[in-house]
Design an enzyme around this catalytic site. Structure first.
Site, PDB file in Angstrom:
ATOM      1  CE  LYS A  69     -28.823 -36.183  18.765  1.00 32.01           C
ATOM      2  NZ  LYS A  69     -29.367 -36.775  17.161  1.00 32.01           N
ATOM      3  CB  THR A  71     -26.246 -28.625  12.687  1.00 33.45           C
ATOM      4  OG1 THR A  71     -25.657 -29.655  11.707  1.00 33.45           O
ATOM      5  CG2 THR A  71     -26.255 -27.066  12.167  1.00 33.45           C
ATOM      6  NE  ARG A  92     -23.074 -39.486  19.390  1.00 33.69           N
ATOM      7  CZ  ARG A  92     -24.162 -40.199  18.501  1.00 33.69           C
ATOM      8  NH1 ARG A  92     -24.551 -41.526  18.856  1.00 33.69           N
ATOM      9  NH2 ARG A  92     -24.942 -39.330  17.951  1.00 33.69           N
ATOM     10  CE  LYS A 103     -27.535 -39.269  10.356  1.00 32.68           C
ATOM     11  NZ  LYS A 103     -27.831 -39.360  11.845  1.00 32.68           N
ATOM     12  CB  ALA A 272     -28.434 -43.324  20.196  1.00 28.19           C
ATOM     13  CG  PHE A 300     -30.539 -42.378  16.303  1.00 30.81           C
ATOM     14  CD1 PHE A 300     -30.644 -41.841  14.947  1.00 30.81           C
ATOM     15  CD2 PHE A 300     -29.791 -43.561  16.596  1.00 30.81           C
ATOM     16  CE1 PHE A 300     -30.059 -42.633  13.934  1.00 30.81           C
ATOM     17  CE2 PHE A 300     -29.151 -43.960  15.736  1.00 30.81           C
ATOM     18  CZ  PHE A 300     -29.262 -43.569  14.313  1.00 30.81           C
ATOM     19  CG  PHE A 380     -34.262 -27.587   7.264  1.00 25.97           C
ATOM     20  CD1 PHE A 380     -33.421 -28.575   6.466  1.00 25.97           C
ATOM     21  CD2 PHE A 380     -34.323 -28.010   8.686  1.00 25.97           C
ATOM     22  CE1 PHE A 380     -32.878 -29.583   7.323  1.00 25.97           C
ATOM     23  CE2 PHE A 380     -33.811 -29.215   9.085  1.00 25.97           C
ATOM     24  CZ  PHE A 380     -32.988 -29.956   8.671  1.00 25.97           C
ATOM     25  CD1 TRP A 408     -26.363 -26.675   7.778  1.00 21.91           C
ATOM     26  CD2 TRP A 408     -26.661 -24.700   6.469  1.00 21.91           C
ATOM     27  NE1 TRP A 408     -26.025 -26.986   6.446  1.00 21.91           N
ATOM     28  CE2 TRP A 408     -25.989 -25.763   5.695  1.00 21.91           C
ATOM     29  CE3 TRP A 408     -26.874 -23.635   5.775  1.00 21.91           C
ATOM     30  CZ2 TRP A 408     -25.625 -25.621   4.284  1.00 21.91           C
ATOM     31  CZ3 TRP A 408     -26.707 -23.532   4.554  1.00 21.91           C
ATOM     32  CH2 TRP A 408     -26.020 -24.524   3.709  1.00 21.91           C
TER      33      TRP A 408
END
Length: 555
Positions: A69, A71, A92, A103, A272, A300, A380, A408
Site C-alpha cells: 500500500k 509503495t 506515516r 515486515k 491501524a 492495513f 507482482f 515497484w
C-alpha cells in the site's frame, strides 16, 4: 536489486532543493542533516487546504507480508507529477517494532520509495523517541504521586490505566509488576507497556491542530481514579506542560523526498489494528497547503485504516478525500480464495475467483462513505496475464475504475494510468464523505454500525468486563466520543482464521480502553494486543553493518 540497494543507488537531492519546489524559503527549514528537515506550522494555509485534492490509499485484507500500500501511495504521488499535477505523498513514520519484527522496512519499495530510507526506518528525526519520553514522563509522575507524602492525589493504584511505552515488539512487557525493591522502589502495582505506535501520546500527536491543542489534549488524559472513585487526569498532576515541551519538535512535519525527487512528508506513526492508523492531521494539512494533490495512506485493510481515517481523523480535522484508492493484489485474493501462502506465486484463476468477495466487501464498505473509489492492482512479477485480465474484467463489471500499479518496477511512470484515473475521479468529486455513525449515537450503536456496515458482521457482543468499563466511560460523560476499533488486520472478522468474506459472524469485545486526550473509546476485539510480540524468526536476525558502515538486510 533489493529495496535497500535501489534506495542507495539514487543519491538524495539536498533537502533545500526539494523545499524550493514547494516555494519554501530555506531559512524556514530546520535541518536534520542535508536530506531531511522539519517544517514550521506557519506554512499551513487554511485557504489552500480547502482547494487541494486529498487522495486516500487503502487496501483489501492483506496477507501477513502486506500488499504494498505504501509503495502504491508513493508511486501514485510520483505518477501524478508525471502527468503534470503538483502532488506530494504524505505518509506515516515506520515503527521499529515491524522493522525488526516481521515486515522489515516500511518506506515503500523498488522504484517507489521515500529516502533516505535507512534514516526513515531507524531513528529518523526523533519523533518516536519524543513520544516515548512524554508518555513515560506521565507514567513516572503517576507513580511518584502515589508514593508522595505531600501533594498526594489519593490515586488508587489498582485503577491506573496509563502504561509505559517503547518502540519495540516485546511481549514480556505487556503485563508487569512495577515498584519492587522496597520503599525506595515505589509502591508495587500491576502495570505494563504498549508499543509506542499504539500509545495515546502518538494518537494525540496525530490529531492535534497546534502546540496549544496538543498541550490541552495531554492534560485531558484520564489516568485512573482516586480511592473515592473520582477520575484523575494528567492535568491534576500538572503534567501537560512538560509533556508538550518534550513534543515541541515532534509536532512539526518532516520533509523528505521520493526516489524521483518529488517532495514527501512523513509524520506520525500509529498502527491501524490497535490505533487510528494514519499520519498526523498537521502533516496532511501541510501537504494540502503546499501541493494541489496529496496522496496519503491508512494502515492495513479498509476495514481498519480507511474507516478510522474517515470517522476519526477527517471528522476531527474537517477534511474529506476527493477519491479513495483500494489496493488489491492477485496474491492476496488467491490467499483469501484458499491458496496456501507458499503457493501464491503459482497461477490459479479458480482461487482468484474464490477470493474476489473480499474485494467486493471492501468496495461495498468504502462506497458507504459516498466517495469515488478506484482499484489499484499492485503488480507482482509472478502475476500472470490471465489473472490480471480476470481481475480487471471483474472490476469493470462492477463499474469500478481499475488500473495496474507498477510503481515497484517503474516508479511514477508505472503508475501513470492509475494517476489519470485517480485524477479524473478526484476532479469529478463534489461530495464530502458520509460518516458511518453520528457522534450522538451511543458507543454501542457506533460499534454496531461499524461492525455491520464495514465488516459485514451481525452482532456485537460485549464481555462482562467490557460492559462494566463502558458504563464507567459513559458515566464520566464520554459517550459522544468516536470509537477506534482494535481488531485483527488478518480478517474482516475478529478471528484471523476467517479469510475471504466471512458471513454470519459476531464481533466479540473483550475489553475497552479510553483515550480522552486523543478523543476516542477503544473497543478491543478478540485477542488483539497493544504490545505485539516478535515472530520466531524476526527480521533483526538478517540485519548487519560492516566496518565501512554499510547496512545489509534492513529491507
Amino acid at each position: 536489486m533489493t529495496d535497500l540497494e535501489i534506495s542507495l543507488s539514487v543519491p538524495p537531492k539536498p533537502i533545500r532543493d526539494i523545499a524550493a519546489k514547494l516555494n519554501i524559503p530555506e531559512d524556514l527549514l530546520e535541518y536534520y542533516g542535508t536530506n531531511k528537515a522539519k517544517l514550521p506550522l506557519s506554512l499551513i494555509d487554511p485557504k489552500k487546504i480547502s482547494q487541494g485534492k486529498l487522495v486516500l490509499v487503502t487496501a483489501i485484507t492483506p496477507t501477513p507480508a502486506g500488499e504494498g500500500k505504501t509503495t502504491v501511495s508513493i508511486g501514485l504521488g510520483d505518477g501524478l507529477n508525471h502527468i503534470g499535477k503538483k502532488a506530494m505523498t504524505v505518509i506515516r513514520e515506520p515503527s521499529l517494532g515491524p522493522v525488526f519484527g516481521i515486515k522489515g522496512g516500511a518506506a515503500g519499495g523498488g522504484r517507489s520509495q521515500v529516502i533516505p530510507m535507512v534514516d526513515i526506518n531507524l531513528h529518523f528525526t526523533g519523533d518516536f523517541s519524543a513520544v516515548e519520553k512524554a508518555n513515560n514522563l506521565l507514567a513516572a509522575l503517576i507513580d511518584n504521586n502515589i508514593q508522595a507524602k505531600q501533594g498526594n492525589l489519593g490515586i488508587d493504584p489498582r485503577t491506573v490505566l496509563w502504561k509505559r511505552c517503547m518502540d519495540m515488539n516485546d511481549r514480556a512487557l505487556r503485563n508487569i509488576i512495577s515498584g519492587l525493591g522496597g520503599k525506595a522502589g515505589g509502591v508495587p502495582r500491576e502495570a505494563g507497556f504498549n508499543i509506542t505506535a499504539a500509545s495515546e501520546i502518538m494518537a494525540i500527536l496525530c490529531l492535534s491542530q497546534d502546540i496549544e491543542d496538543l498541550q490541552q489534549r495531554c492534560g485531558q488524559i484520564y489516568i485512573g481514579d482516586t480511592f473515592e472513585g473520582k477520575p484523575v487526569y494528567a492535568r491534576d498532576l500538572k503534567a501537560e506542560g512538560a509533556m508538550a515541551v518534550l513534543l515541541k519538535d515532534a509536532i512539526k512535519p518532516n520533509l523528505v523526498q521520493t526516489l524521483e525527487g518529488n517532495p514527501a512528508i512523513i509524520h506520525g506513526g500509529p498502527f491501524a489494528n490497535i490505533a487510528q492508523g494514519t499520519n498526523t492531521v498537521l502533516g496532511t494539512k501541510m501537504g494540502l497547503s503546499l501541493a494541489d494533490y496529496v496522496v496519503t495512506e491508512a494502515g492495513f485493510g479498509a476495514d481498519l485504516g480507511a474507516e478510522k481515517f474517515l470517522n476519526i481523523k477527517c471528522r476531527a480535522a474537517g477534511l474529506s478525500p476527493s477519491a479513495i484508492v483500494l489496493v488489491a493484489t492477485i496474491r492476496a485474493l488467491k490467499y483469501h480464495g484458499g491458496k496456501p501462502l507458499n503457493e501464491l506465486t503459482l497461477e490459479d484463476t479458480a482461487a482468484l475467483k474464490a477470493g474476489l468477495p473480499n474485494l467486493e466487501r471492501h468496495l461495498s464498505s468504502l462506497k458507504s462513505f459516498g466517495l469515488p473509489v478506484v482499484v489499484a492492482i499492485n503488480n507482482f512479477d509472478r502475476d500472470t496475464e490471465a489473472e490480471k485480465r480476470l481481475l480487471i474484467e471483474h472490476c469493470e463489471a462492477l463499474g469500478v475504475p481499475v488500473a495496474i500499479s507498477n510503481g515497484w518496477a517503474e516508479g511514477g511512470k508505472g503508475c501513470e494510468a492509475l494517476a489519470r484515473k485517480v485524477a479524473e475521479a478526484a476532479e469529478g468529486c463534489t461530495a464530502t464523505f458520509t460518516p458511518t455513525y453520528a457522534l450522538e449515537d451511543s458507543p454501542r450503536q457506533k460499534m454496531e454500525k461499524i461492525c455491520r456496515t464495514i465488516y459485514g458482521a451481525e452482532n456485537v457482543i460485549l464481555s462482562n468486563v467490557a460492559s462494566r468499563q463502558l458504563r464507567r466511560f459513559e458515566d464520566l460523560g464520554y459517550g459522544n466520543l468516536p470509537v477506534c476499533m482494535a481488531k485483527t488486520q488478518k480478517s474482516l472478522s475478529d478471528d484471523e482464521k476467517k479469510l475471504g468474506r466471512p458471513e454470519n459472524f459476531d464481533i466479540h469485545i473483550r475489553e475497552l480502553e479510553i483515550a480522552t486526550g486523543a478523543g476516542f473509546i477503544i473497543p478491543i476485539a478478540g485477542n488483539i494486543l497493544r504490545m505485539p510480540g516478535l515472530p520466531s524468526s524476526p527480521a533483526s536476525e538478517r540485519i548487519s553493518i560492516d566496518r565501512e558502515g554499510t547496512i545489509s538486510g534492513l529491507f
